[in-house]
Write an enzyme that holds these catalytic residues in place. Structure first.
Site, PDB file in Angstrom:
ATOM      1  N   GLU A   1      40.380  40.802  31.899  1.00  0.00           N
ATOM      2  CA  GLU A   1      39.442  40.878  33.071  1.00  0.00           C
ATOM      3  C   GLU A   1      37.790  40.362  32.810  1.00  0.00           C
ATOM      4  O   GLU A   1      38.151  39.496  33.494  1.00  0.00           O
ATOM      5  CB  GLU A   1      39.005  42.610  33.579  1.00  0.00           C
ATOM      6  CG  GLU A   1      40.218  43.156  32.820  1.00  0.00           C
ATOM      7  CD  GLU A   1      41.222  42.773  34.219  1.00  0.00           C
ATOM      8  OE1 GLU A   1      41.032  42.486  35.218  1.00  0.00           O
ATOM      9  OE2 GLU A   1      42.092  43.082  34.502  1.00  0.00           O
TER      10      GLU A   1
ATOM     11  N   HIS B   1      38.608  36.444  34.123  1.00  0.00           N
ATOM     12  CA  HIS B   1      39.007  36.238  35.206  1.00  0.00           C
ATOM     13  C   HIS B   1      37.987  36.162  35.972  1.00  0.00           C
ATOM     14  O   HIS B   1      37.937  35.177  37.049  1.00  0.00           O
ATOM     15  CB  HIS B   1      39.564  37.534  36.104  1.00  0.00           C
ATOM     16  CG  HIS B   1      41.404  37.934  36.155  1.00  0.00           C
ATOM     17  ND1 HIS B   1      42.312  36.976  36.409  1.00  0.00           N
ATOM     18  CD2 HIS B   1      41.559  38.764  35.355  1.00  0.00           C
ATOM     19  CE1 HIS B   1      43.328  37.377  36.451  1.00  0.00           C
ATOM     20  NE2 HIS B   1      43.114  39.139  35.829  1.00  0.00           N
TER      21      HIS B   1
ATOM     22  N   ASP C   1      46.502  34.950  37.766  1.00  0.00           N
ATOM     23  CA  ASP C   1      48.138  36.051  36.668  1.00  0.00           C
ATOM     24  C   ASP C   1      48.805  35.601  37.238  1.00  0.00           C
ATOM     25  O   ASP C   1      49.345  35.761  37.796  1.00  0.00           O
ATOM     26  CB  ASP C   1      47.393  37.474  37.553  1.00  0.00           C
ATOM     27  CG  ASP C   1      46.395  38.137  37.247  1.00  0.00           C
ATOM     28  OD1 ASP C   1      46.453  38.128  36.201  1.00  0.00           O
ATOM     29  OD2 ASP C   1      45.860  39.178  37.230  1.00  0.00           O
TER      30      ASP C   1
END
Length: 340
Positions: A291, A294, A303
């Site tokens: 995470e 990202h 993703d």
């Protein structure tokens, strides 16, 4: 969140193979070709199986459910438009996660784009379904998409965009909607993710030629790609160690976790997170690393695929995508089973 659109959206690797003649055509139709600053941007997206065989499509990578992923490539006057929605880390897809489209079948959905993309500035916008980009090796059929044209007279002058949210800089860990027990678990998970990032960066910067650990998750050695991975892990490590991380436990969905990439450094953990091991494959610590990668101001990963099998295949066949894949970073950091 974790793990690209119809390209990796057609993850047939997890299912019995379908005939190779399967093809998907995506048509994007704007409700209006010209819009003003107060207008929402609606399009109708139609998926059609133009092949002669049934086709399985990963439901989460279609417009037929909650927005979990950047399904579209959008440009304004030729420049990429930033995605503002959430990125979800899901478990490896199961058979029930796919929808089956018969030959000739079409399905349509009405999608509002300005809620999830930066479309506030004046300009000529071009919208294309992401599955039409060059596909990763996991594609099961050919995918085509038109490019829809929309002109927006926006609230911002032409050539500008909404700024990134300013990120606070003081290191800390805070919680929202988390019980005492959950806070204790999260503190351990964040520490584990930080340790994985530090270990990964140490491996990358050891001065030794990269071994199987790198090759397995990021592909053949290439100086430019290696520099990108090094930069990504340095930024992930720095974010864990110097930034104010906030973890929200309010999610009750069957994901691992998700983030809004333009809103650092808040991570939303979901049901699958709590049953994951602390370290190892698809772990709590690895989820935190995934995470963190990202966020736009960290590594800006996407993703493209989920799961070790898909990530390893992507490294072998599409390394340029692998170095931008969040799960690839996670599995490199988790290093389970250990690779040298």
């Amino acid at each position: 969140m974790h793990r690209t659109a119809l390209a990796s959206l057609l993850l047939a690797a997890a299912l019995p193979a379908l005939p190779a003649q399967a093809d998907t055509a995506v048509t994007i139709t704007p409700e209006r070709a010209a819009l003003g600053k107060r207008d929402d941007v609606f399009v109708t997206v139609t998926l059609t199986n133009t092949g002669s065989a049934p086709e399985r499509i990963l439901s989460a990578r279609t417009p037929f459910g909650p927005a979990e992923f950047a399904l579209f490539d959008i440009t304004r006057d030729g420049q990429p438009v930033r995605y503002l929605g959430r990125e979800v880390k899901r478990p490896v897809p199961r058979a029930a996660d796919y929808m089956l489209m018969a030959p000739g079948e079409s399905r349509s959905a009405r999608v509002e784009l300005s809620r999830s993309y930066d479309m506030a500035a004046t300009g000529a916008y071009a919208v294309r379904y992401r599955g039409a980009a060059p596909a990763a090796a996991l594609q099961a059929g050919a995918i085509t998409s038109n490019t829809a044209a929309i002109f927006i007279e926006g609230r911002l002058p032409r050539g500008t965009s909404t700024p990134l949210l300013a990120a606070p800089t003081a290191p800390s860990l805070s919680y929202a909607q988390c019980s005492n027990a959950q806070q204790d678990t999260i503190a351990e998970a964040v520490a584990a993710g930080s340790a994985m990032a530090a270990n990964g960066l140490a491996y990358l910067t050891s001065g030794k030629e990269q071994g199987q650990r790198y090759l397995n998750w990021f592909g053949a050695l290439d100086a430019a790609r290696q520099a990108t991975v090094n930069k990504n892990f340095a930024a992930i490590k720095d974010a864990f160690e110097t930034k104010p991380v906030k973890v929200d436990c309010g999610c009750d969905e069957d994901y691992f976790a998700y983030v809004y990439p333009f809103q650092p450094y808040t991570i939303y953990v979901c049901n699958a997170f709590w049953t994951a091991p602390m370290t190892g494959t698809d772990s709590k610590g690895g989820t935190m690393l995934h995470e963190m990668s990202h966020f736009d101001i960290v590594a800006g990963t996407d993703d493209h695929v989920y799961g070790q099998q898909g990530a390893a295949e992507m490294a072998r066949t599409a390394p340029q995508r692998a170095i931008n894949n969040a799960d690839s970073h996670e599995y490199f950091g988790e290093n389970t089973p250990p690779l040298n």
